[in-house]
Design an enzyme around this catalytic site. Structure first.
Site, PDB file in Angstrom:
ATOM      1  N   SER A 311       0.838  -1.187   0.000  1.00 52.78           N
ATOM      2  CA  SER A 311       0.000   0.000   0.000  1.00 52.78           C
ATOM      3  C   SER A 311       0.876   1.241   0.000  1.00 52.78           C
ATOM      4  O   SER A 311       2.048   1.202   0.399  1.00 52.78           O
ATOM      5  CB  SER A 311      -0.902   0.023   1.236  1.00 52.78           C
ATOM      6  OG  SER A 311      -0.173   0.460   2.381  1.00 52.78           O
ATOM      7  N   ASP A 312       0.320   2.360  -0.434  1.00 46.89           N
ATOM      8  CA  ASP A 312       1.009   3.623  -0.209  1.00 46.89           C
ATOM      9  C   ASP A 312       0.883   3.969   1.280  1.00 46.89           C
ATOM     10  O   ASP A 312       0.196   3.300   2.041  1.00 46.89           O
ATOM     11  CB  ASP A 312       0.432   4.726  -1.101  1.00 46.89           C
ATOM     12  CG  ASP A 312       1.457   5.806  -1.431  1.00 46.89           C
ATOM     13  OD1 ASP A 312       2.408   5.992  -0.641  1.00 46.89           O
ATOM     14  OD2 ASP A 312       1.320   6.464  -2.471  1.00 46.89           O
ATOM     15  N   TYR A 313       1.555   5.032   1.687  1.00 43.33           N
ATOM     16  CA  TYR A 313       1.708   5.394   3.092  1.00 43.33           C
ATOM     17  C   TYR A 313       0.354   5.581   3.772  1.00 43.33           C
ATOM     18  O   TYR A 313      -0.375   6.506   3.465  1.00 43.33           O
ATOM     19  CB  TYR A 313       2.525   6.685   3.178  1.00 43.33           C
ATOM     20  CG  TYR A 313       3.143   6.978   4.511  1.00 43.33           C
ATOM     21  CD1 TYR A 313       4.463   6.644   4.785  1.00 43.33           C
ATOM     22  CD2 TYR A 313       2.414   7.615   5.501  1.00 43.33           C
ATOM     23  CE1 TYR A 313       5.036   6.930   6.007  1.00 43.33           C
ATOM     24  CE2 TYR A 313       2.974   7.912   6.729  1.00 43.33           C
ATOM     25  CZ  TYR A 313       4.289   7.567   6.976  1.00 43.33           C
ATOM     26  OH  TYR A 313       4.851   7.866   8.197  1.00 43.33           O
TER      27      TYR A 313
END
Length: 785
Positions: A311-313
């Site tokens: 996932s992104d942050y």
């Protein structure tokens, strides 16, 4: 399980021995032979059977080293690249590593720090599973090269592969084995700050550059000392965020998704990308980080991707903000079932998955498959056998790498305007020029030469424009005056008088204007694209002196330069050039280097034109291009146009001037018709060849980027006015002529129909070959049944 604490020795040689394959591959080709190895799969199976549920979930958890720990070494300048907001509080990542409940780390950089955490994971756990260390290395680690939008303007995939490999070599010495790069999002809206991280508005060029990054980062073997795992981002269509506003929603037809936005991701996957990062945005109402259509149907089922998805942050946590999850448990369930394998910084997978698995809401096979994907990448990287990093760590720009970075900067510069042309053009500057004024807030600013996401850089490594100009003036005996004039976002004109005086006392003025580094990149959307602060007023004041002006634009996106285009003789876009900014710019200004860059994003006349791109769909009421001076001309009101500005770009996609000139002639095709059925049957064959003759008609040896565009009419779905389908960099001596050929097959001639199927139909085709997207030299053919 045994492990080996071998030393990781990294060579700085850039002579890496792998072939650069930029041609489109077939859809049924294996996606990643390195991860699909039977040997790796056997190791994964053996290890997975030994793992407890807590150890499995740990592999799906990622944290940074931001939390204090008494045994953790002090951070130095290499220790972290974490430019994101703080993660969840109270997380002791070192303790998790010791328990085997941490699988990877974010922006934890530096040999001492990564080895510290790696020892915790490998020495103190029963299965000795090493950590992955990922970092946002976007355009160089220590030796910072131009931002990706700039290097894309070189139209030189081989160069980009060299730069990517250079970055991988340097980062591996600091323990980093995973890059959150390349960003391959198509960007058609210059208001979006992250367009600086990608290749621009075109899917064909974007695909070629995506493949180049993957080859440079991963090479022929992920386990080689100078290779890192790439993470292709942001999947998918993040560059189409509404209004160019960061983190905003995306909504589009499946035809547009597949024809425009997906090709660069697909190209990267076909090139062997080991990992993919899911995006922040929603797509057609479903957040990308919980979107089974993207992550399962397209990425895994259609494309056969067998790597991991991270996932992104905090994107998993943000599913509650999107409103599709009521609590952390629901967000976790939706993300992992959709296909997100690693939860970056949300503290959701480790907190919620044990209960979700126990209750049956998340089946154990789904967790096992996610773990399997993570372990595949770790085995392929060879970190089970070589978990630790030793040897000499790179702590500053590497001298041997500077020539490559300088060449990248030189190839990225785009000469937008150079009047009067061609014989009496202002650029290149005469070497006999004796009085030069250098004016502007970016002329002596090391920090803003490197751009957003500038790695673990040291600003002391940067050669600024002012410093290099001073050296050049001393060597040539010229008089050189510098005046800052204003701040980048300044409103005071107290420095104007000094700047104007410097220009008045000189033969010419060079203005260094544009954006600061933090005005592009993540969370840097702009509603206005003019020069920031009062730089426009400074420019006008200097132009009013009547002295010749060279305008250098430093930016991570297209800016509105309409006034400058009307009043300034020479304009060159230099982007953020990296550590070799000064030498590259000065050598180009004085003609030691001939500019060859071409735009990969259209420059607007006004911000109201955004999103702006060359490959638009036609309209039923196009503007009539009749000559207003022609008798009987009547301006039409009810057509697709603006009342206050023309539709076209100020500087279009593919535009870029040279210190020489080129002529195009003899566009021809190897056949006038071909069966569409035959193209559908054999998708690898390229039966049509488009040919053009290019001549250097100037007096300088120079490089031209020859571009091939295709228009389709008569298809069942509306097609763009033209699409890039080939390009070639050629270097010609004065008077030299070269024939350039572009093979065309299924990938170049196909499109998506109303059922979102990629097909070739009976239609009329026009092929344009020229030096920009406005090329007029053309030839025609048809596809039949």
């Amino acid at each position: 399980m045994s492990y080996c604490r071998s030393t990781l020795l990294v060579s700085f040689s850039l002579g890496f021995a792998f072939s650069l394959a930029f041609a489109q591959t077939s859809h049924d080709a294996p996606t990643n032979a390195q991860l699909a190895s039977p040997e790796i799969e056997q190791k994964v199976d053996t290890l997975l059977k030994q793992m407890t549920i807590d150890e499995k979930i740990g592999q799906l958890v990622q944290y940074s080293a931001t939390e204090a720990h008494p045994e953790k070494p002090a951070h130095d300048s290499t220790a972290a690249l974490n430019v994101n907001p703080p993660g969840p509080g109270g997380i002791d990542s070192y303790a998790l590593a010791q328990k085997g409940e941490l699988g990877s780390m974010l922006n934890t950089v530096g040999q001492s720090l990564t080895n510290h955490f790696q020892h915790a994971a490998v020495d103190n756990t029963r299965l000795h599973i090493p950590l992955l260390f990922g970092a946002d290395v976007i355009h160089g680690f220590r030796t910072i090269f131009p931002v990706p939008l700039a290097t894309a303007s070189s139209w030189d995939p081989a160069l980009i592969s060299e730069l990517a490999h250079m970055a991988a070599i340097e980062a591996r010495t600091a323990g980093v084995n995973w890059f959150y790069s390349p960003m391959v999002d198509i960007a058609r809206d210059a208001r979006w700050g992250r367009c600086t991280e990608g290749a621009g508005e075109d899917p064909y060029l974007g695909s070629a550059i995506a493949r180049a990054y993957i080859r440079g980062y991963q090479g022929d073997s992920l386990s080689a000392p100078g290779s890192v795992a790439a993470s292709v981002k942001h999947f998918a269509a993040y560059g189409a965020a509404e209004a160019g506003r960061e983190y905003n929603t995306t909504d589009m037809s499946e035809i547009q998704l597949r024809q425009v936005y997906l090709p660069p991701y697909h190209a990267a996957v076909e090139a062997g990308a080991a990992t993919v990062m899911s995006a922040f945005n929603s797509l057609n109402g479903v957040p990308a980080s919980a979107n089974p259509f993207l992550l399962q149907t397209i990425l895994r089922d259609e494309w056969g991707f067998d790597g991991l998805v991270v996932s992104d942050y905090t994107a998993v946590m943000e599913l509650t903000h999107h409103g599709i999850a009521l609590d952390p448990a629901m967000a976790t369930e939706r993300a992992i079932i959709a296909g997100v394998d690693i939860d970056m910084m949300s503290h959701y997978y480790d907190a919620e998955l044990p209960a979700l698995v126990k209750s049956g809401r998340v089946p154990m096979p789904i967790v096992d498959e996610a773990v399997r994907r993570v372990l595949r990448v770790k085995f392929a990287l060879g970190i089970f056998d070589h978990p630790f990093t030793e040897g000499k760590e790179v702590t500053g720009a590497v001298a041997e790498h500077r020539p490559l970075v300088r060449r990248a900067a030189e190839e990225s510069f785009v000469l937008l305007q150079n009047n009067p042309a061609p014989e009496d053009a202002l650029l290149p500057l005469a070497k006999t020029t004796k009085k030069i004024a250098l004016i502007g807030p970016l002329a002596d600013d090391a920090s803003d030469m490197v751009g957003a996401w500038s790695g673990a850089n040291n600003f002391g490594d940067v050669h600024t424009l002012r410093a290099t100009m001073e050296e050049r003036a001393q060597q040539s005996g010229a008089t050189f005056k510098y005046a800052k004039g204003t701040e980048i976002s300044g409103t005071s004109n107290s420095g104007f008088a000094e700047a104007v005086a410097a220009a008045q006392s000189s033969d010419l003025a060079i203005l260094a204007l544009g954006e600061s580094s933090d005005m592009s990149g993540e969370a840097a959307s702009r509603a206005f694209l003019d020069l920031p602060g009062n730089q426009q007023q400074l420019l006008e004041a200097v132009v009013a002196t009547g002295k010749p002006v060279v305008l250098l634009i430093f930016s991570g996106r297209p800016l509105v330069l309409e006034w400058a285009a009307q009043h300034v003789s020479a304009i060159m876009e230099v982007w953020y050039p990296g550590v070799e900014a000064g030498p590259a710019i000065v050598d180009t200004l004085f003609g030691d280097v001939v500019p060859s860059g071409k735009l990969t994003m259209s420059f607007p006349r006004a911000v109201g034109q955004e999103p702006l791109y060359y490959n638009q769909l036609p309209t039923g009421r196009p503007i009539q291009h009749a000559d207003p001076a022609h008798p009987g001309y009547v301006e039409m009101k009810f057509v697709s146009r603006y009342l206050d500005v023309s539709n076209d770009a100020l500087f279009p996609f593919g535009h870029g001037l040279s210190y020489s000139t080129f002529s195009y002639s003899g566009v021809s095709l190897s056949t006038q018709s071909i069966s569409s059925a035959s193209l559908m049957r054999d998708k690898k064959r390229q039966p049509i060849v488009a040919t053009a003759t290019i001549t250097n008609t100037g007096n300088r040896r120079a490089t031209e980027i020859v571009q091939c565009y295709v228009n389709i009419r008569g298809a069942s779905t509306e097609q763009p006015v033209r699409n890039l389908k080939g390009f070639s960099r050629i270097t010609l001596d004065p008077g030299q002529t070269q024939t350039v050929k572009f093979p065309l097959g299924f990938n170049e001639l196909s499109f998506y129909n109303s059922k979102a199927q990629q097909i070739v139909e009976p239609a009329d085709y026009t092929v344009y070959i020229g030096g920009s997207s406005t090329a007029t030299n053309a030839a025609h053919f048809i596809t039949t049944l």
